[in-house]
Scaffold this active site. Sequence first.
Site, PDB file in Angstrom:
ATOM      1  N   ARG A 163      14.782  16.015  21.085  1.00 28.85           N
ATOM      2  CA  ARG A 163      14.367  14.829  20.350  1.00 28.85           C
ATOM      3  C   ARG A 163      13.215  14.191  21.100  1.00 28.85           C
ATOM      4  O   ARG A 163      13.294  14.036  22.331  1.00 28.85           O
ATOM      5  CB  ARG A 163      15.550  13.853  20.244  1.00 28.85           C
ATOM      6  CG  ARG A 163      15.289  12.689  19.308  1.00 28.85           C
ATOM      7  CD  ARG A 163      16.446  11.698  19.303  1.00 28.85           C
ATOM      8  NE  ARG A 163      16.243  10.646  20.294  1.00 28.85           N
ATOM      9  CZ  ARG A 163      16.840   9.448  20.259  1.00 28.85           C
ATOM     10  NH1 ARG A 163      17.691   9.156  19.280  1.00 28.85           N
ATOM     11  NH2 ARG A 163      16.612   8.549  21.178  1.00 28.85           N
ATOM     12  N   TYR A 187      12.374   1.672  20.723  1.00 24.78           N
ATOM     13  CA  TYR A 187      13.671   2.341  20.706  1.00 24.78           C
ATOM     14  C   TYR A 187      13.532   3.765  21.258  1.00 24.78           C
ATOM     15  O   TYR A 187      12.606   4.492  20.897  1.00 24.78           O
ATOM     16  CB  TYR A 187      14.268   2.421  19.284  1.00 24.78           C
ATOM     17  CG  TYR A 187      15.389   3.416  19.278  1.00 24.78           C
ATOM     18  CD1 TYR A 187      16.633   3.063  19.798  1.00 24.78           C
ATOM     19  CD2 TYR A 187      15.188   4.738  18.885  1.00 24.78           C
ATOM     20  CE1 TYR A 187      17.652   3.997  19.903  1.00 24.78           C
ATOM     21  CE2 TYR A 187      16.199   5.680  18.986  1.00 24.78           C
ATOM     22  CZ  TYR A 187      17.425   5.297  19.494  1.00 24.78           C
ATOM     23  OH  TYR A 187      18.416   6.229  19.622  1.00 24.78           O
ATOM     24  N   ASP A 212      13.872  10.230  15.892  1.00 25.52           N
ATOM     25  CA  ASP A 212      14.756   9.189  15.361  1.00 25.52           C
ATOM     26  C   ASP A 212      13.938   7.944  15.014  1.00 25.52           C
ATOM     27  O   ASP A 212      13.327   7.333  15.903  1.00 25.52           O
ATOM     28  CB  ASP A 212      15.814   8.841  16.429  1.00 25.52           C
ATOM     29  CG  ASP A 212      16.970   8.017  15.887  1.00 25.52           C
ATOM     30  OD1 ASP A 212      16.835   7.465  14.776  1.00 25.52           O
ATOM     31  OD2 ASP A 212      18.005   7.932  16.579  1.00 25.52           O
ATOM     32  N   HIS A 219      15.369   5.312  13.637  1.00 18.42           N
ATOM     33  CA  HIS A 219      16.310   4.218  13.893  1.00 18.42           C
ATOM     34  C   HIS A 219      16.243   3.134  12.822  1.00 18.42           C
ATOM     35  O   HIS A 219      16.161   1.929  13.126  1.00 18.42           O
ATOM     36  CB  HIS A 219      16.109   3.647  15.302  1.00 18.42           C
ATOM     37  CG  HIS A 219      17.401   3.412  16.021  1.00 18.42           C
ATOM     38  ND1 HIS A 219      17.927   2.176  16.198  1.00 18.42           N
ATOM     39  CD2 HIS A 219      18.287   4.271  16.569  1.00 18.42           C
ATOM     40  CE1 HIS A 219      19.073   2.265  16.846  1.00 18.42           C
ATOM     41  NE2 HIS A 219      19.319   3.527  17.085  1.00 18.42           N
ATOM     42  N   GLU A 252      15.303  11.448  11.689  1.00 25.02           N
ATOM     43  CA  GLU A 252      16.625  10.797  11.681  1.00 25.02           C
ATOM     44  C   GLU A 252      16.538   9.334  11.239  1.00 25.02           C
ATOM     45  O   GLU A 252      15.623   8.611  11.651  1.00 25.02           O
ATOM     46  CB  GLU A 252      17.186  10.883  13.097  1.00 25.02           C
ATOM     47  CG  GLU A 252      18.512  10.189  13.316  1.00 25.02           C
ATOM     48  CD  GLU A 252      19.057  10.530  14.699  1.00 25.02           C
ATOM     49  OE1 GLU A 252      18.787  11.648  15.186  1.00 25.02           O
ATOM     50  OE2 GLU A 252      19.726   9.682  15.293  1.00 25.02           O
ATOM     51  N   GLU A 288      24.726   7.996  11.509  1.00 25.16           N
ATOM     52  CA  GLU A 288      25.457   7.602  12.720  1.00 25.16           C
ATOM     53  C   GLU A 288      26.195   6.276  12.556  1.00 25.16           C
ATOM     54  O   GLU A 288      27.129   6.010  13.304  1.00 25.16           O
ATOM     55  CB  GLU A 288      24.542   7.595  13.953  1.00 25.16           C
ATOM     56  CG  GLU A 288      23.480   6.524  13.956  1.00 25.16           C
ATOM     57  CD  GLU A 288      22.490   6.702  15.114  1.00 25.16           C
ATOM     58  OE1 GLU A 288      22.072   7.833  15.376  1.00 25.16           O
ATOM     59  OE2 GLU A 288      22.152   5.696  15.742  1.00 25.16           O
ATOM     60  N   ARG A 340      25.285  12.836   9.983  1.00 17.82           N
ATOM     61  CA  ARG A 340      25.254  12.644  11.429  1.00 17.82           C
ATOM     62  C   ARG A 340      26.308  11.705  11.999  1.00 17.82           C
ATOM     63  O   ARG A 340      26.137  11.162  13.074  1.00 17.82           O
ATOM     64  CB  ARG A 340      23.854  12.152  11.813  1.00 17.82           C
ATOM     65  CG  ARG A 340      23.020  13.235  12.486  1.00 17.82           C
ATOM     66  CD  ARG A 340      21.709  12.692  12.920  1.00 17.82           C
ATOM     67  NE  ARG A 340      21.855  11.519  13.738  1.00 17.82           N
ATOM     68  CZ  ARG A 340      22.295  11.527  14.993  1.00 17.82           C
ATOM     69  NH1 ARG A 340      22.602  12.637  15.591  1.00 17.82           N
ATOM     70  NH2 ARG A 340      22.408  10.395  15.650  1.00 17.82           N
ATOM     71  N   GLU A 396      24.088  16.263  19.050  1.00 21.42           N
ATOM     72  CA  GLU A 396      23.329  15.451  20.010  1.00 21.42           C
ATOM     73  C   GLU A 396      24.085  15.438  21.345  1.00 21.42           C
ATOM     74  O   GLU A 396      25.304  15.357  21.378  1.00 21.42           O
ATOM     75  CB  GLU A 396      23.196  14.021  19.476  1.00 21.42           C
ATOM     76  CG  GLU A 396      22.351  13.106  20.339  1.00 21.42           C
ATOM     77  CD  GLU A 396      22.210  11.710  19.730  1.00 21.42           C
ATOM     78  OE1 GLU A 396      23.109  11.290  18.975  1.00 21.42           O
ATOM     79  OE2 GLU A 396      21.203  11.031  20.002  1.00 21.42           O
ATOM     80  N   TRP A 400      17.066  -2.904  14.160  1.00 24.38           N
ATOM     81  CA  TRP A 400      16.763  -2.452  15.527  1.00 24.38           C
ATOM     82  C   TRP A 400      16.787  -0.930  15.578  1.00 24.38           C
ATOM     83  O   TRP A 400      17.532  -0.254  15.063  1.00 24.38           O
ATOM     84  CB  TRP A 400      17.780  -3.006  16.524  1.00 24.38           C
ATOM     85  CG  TRP A 400      17.638  -2.301  17.849  1.00 24.38           C
ATOM     86  CD1 TRP A 400      16.588  -2.415  18.723  1.00 24.38           C
ATOM     87  CD2 TRP A 400      18.534  -1.350  18.440  1.00 24.38           C
ATOM     88  NE1 TRP A 400      16.782  -1.601  19.815  1.00 24.38           N
ATOM     89  CE2 TRP A 400      17.961  -0.928  19.655  1.00 24.38           C
ATOM     90  CE3 TRP A 400      19.759  -0.819  18.026  1.00 24.38           C
ATOM     91  CZ2 TRP A 400      18.575   0.012  20.483  1.00 24.38           C
ATOM     92  CZ3 TRP A 400      20.374   0.107  18.845  1.00 24.38           C
ATOM     93  CH2 TRP A 400      19.788   0.512  20.073  1.00 24.38           C
TER      94      TRP A 400
HETATM   95  O1  EZ4 Z   1      21.164   3.771  19.133  1.00 26.81           O
HETATM   96  O2  EZ4 Z   1      24.403   5.129  19.793  1.00 26.81           O
HETATM   97  O3  EZ4 Z   1      20.722   8.994  17.829  1.00 26.81           O
HETATM   98  N1  EZ4 Z   1      21.171   8.191  18.585  1.00 26.81           N
HETATM   99  C1  EZ4 Z   1      21.075   6.869  18.456  1.00 26.81           C
HETATM  100  C2  EZ4 Z   1      21.766   6.061  19.521  1.00 26.81           C
HETATM  101  C3  EZ4 Z   1      22.206   4.691  19.028  1.00 26.81           C
HETATM  102  C4  EZ4 Z   1      23.363   4.206  19.882  1.00 26.81           C
HETATM  103  C5  EZ4 Z   1      23.860   2.833  19.456  1.00 26.81           C
HETATM  104  O4  EZ4 Z   1      25.006   2.478  20.163  1.00 26.81           O
HETATM  105  O5  EZ4 Z   1      20.442   6.384  17.544  1.00 26.81           O
HETATM  106  O6  EZ4 Z   1      20.926   5.965  20.652  1.00 26.81           O
HETATM  107 CO    CO Z   2      20.065   7.896  16.027  1.00 29.14          CO
END
Ligand code: EZ4
Ligand code: CO
Length: 402
Positions: A147, A159, A210, A212, A236, A262, A283, A339, A402
């Site tokens: 990743r 992030y 990712d 996020h 992701e 997630e 995921r 992961e 976030w």
């Molecule tokens: O931000 O699990 O793909 N992994 C992620 C993680 C999440 C954390 C949050 O607790 O996006 O790093």
């Molecule tokens: Co993630």
Amino acid sequence: MRIVDARVIVTCPGRNFVTLKIITDEGVTGVGDATLNGRELAVEAYLREHVVPLLIGRDPARIEDTWQYLYQGAYWRRGPVTMSAVAAVDTALWDIKGKVAGLPVYQLLGGRSREGVTVYGHANGETVDEVLAEVARFVDLGYRAVRVQSGVPGLAKTYGVSADKMFYEPADAALPTETVWSTARYLAHTPGVFARVREEFGPTLRLLHDVHHRLTPIEAARLGRSLEPYALTWLEDPVPAEFQEGFRLIRQHTTTPIATGEVFNSVWDATTLIREQLIDYVRTTVVRAGGITHLRRIFDYAALHHVRSGSHGATDLSPVCLAAALHLDLAIPNFGLQEYMRHTEETDAVFPHGYHFADGYLHPAETPGLGVDIDEEAAARYPYSPAYLPVNRLEDGTLHPW
Ligand code: EZ4
Ligand code: CO
């Protein structure tokens, strides 16, 4: 065999973990992860006050019935707190069943469908040069999938970019820290990062990214399209996923594969996404989605629609969750990727385990059960310490995912 006791153990060997340990009258024990990052004590109280009293005297062999009892019996279905608590019980009961049978849990799930569980690590850096060096490090360690997360010029913190490269931990303060986000800066920078990574590492290394949850569907469509030349394995969480229909728009515009889930806690979060093949990888993982029993149900539903698994494996999923996920990863027909963010030495010492990494694969323990435990004496040395995930704002102060 009867359940005679169940302990909820909160420990903080560098970060907080909540673990359930179920004890039977014959001395066989099982463990389950119940950690919900930033909301740990809600699950701890749910288990201690509302679940443990219902377990005493039950037959630990009745995994499905116990799952239904806790899920339907609560009346208030789903949600991350409830489903993490149900997951902990379910995971511990599979552990016990494996120990009673004398078999690793993957054997109870149908046996191995592959030789090892392909994992991906997190290469990240503030600058593109730092990113390239980190990707090289993961390749040298044997990883077959990486990743890639990069700092964005003009943003102080992004992030996925951390000072400690092996042990990324976003829950970093006793009250939430605040970060600033700019979609324009991010979209302008990110394709160039992947151009450099492909140039350096060639066409076959599996690359992931990712987002996020930070884009709208049309912004995600544009990012996916701009990343097509770099052939990502997945993009992701491109958008917040509560609005499943929003993924239709992304799908209309790009062939970049999409992974999400997630923050999902049941199959009901993903039925449209899976049925309409709006995603390529689902995921969620064992602790988030009601344990091995319900995660298997999600992955089986996904398999019918050519959607593969991509279990979440950040550091806030404890070694107990990772061990359980590996048994499922090994057994299901539609495994995608797992992961794997490494835990610190302190965490590994609190959770003795038999899984191991070799040549880019994780391998579950071959011992009966899950092959993981909690050392309660070691756990007691690390008391709970409040830690929250950050919140994120746009440059004008508007709250943003976030
Ligand atoms: O931000 O699990 O793909 N992994 C992620 C993680 C999440 C954390 C949050 O607790 O996006 O790093
Ligand atoms: Co993630």
